[in-house]
Design a protein around this motif. Structure first.
Motif: not given
Length: 89
Positions: A75-77, A79-87
């Motif tokens: 889940r941590e990985q 979130r890190a890889s989707l950070k731009r999408t989530l923002n």
């Protein structure tokens, strides 16, 4: 040789800002079930937006990937890889 289609997918709840990870053989049908409130675990978290999916030809690989993405490190990985999408949501 016929290849099967299996998908691991990630949904983002616009309501609570959390991710949902699942897998299905028929991605479009499963997404419709989520959006119509037919899936108990996401019914009260709608509206949902699909933000990521992965395609597999083997059900065991699909299940393993889903379990990994639901784990703490996975889940941590994710979130890190989707950070731009989530923002941008």
């Amino acid at each position: 040789m016929s290849l099967e289609n299996y998908y691991v997918y990630v949904l983002f709840s616009i309501k609570d800002g959390k991710l949902y990870v699942g897998y299905s053989r028929f991605l479009n049908q499963r997404l419709k079930q989520h959006s119509r409130g037919k899936v108990l675990s996401t019914r009260n978290r709608r509206p949902l937006k699909i933000i990521h999916y992965e395609w597999f030809v083997n059900e065991n690989d699909t299940k393993s990937r889903e379990r990994f993405l639901k784990s703490g490190f996975g889940r941590e990985q994710l979130r890190a890889s989707l950070k731009r999408t989530l923002n941008s949501i």
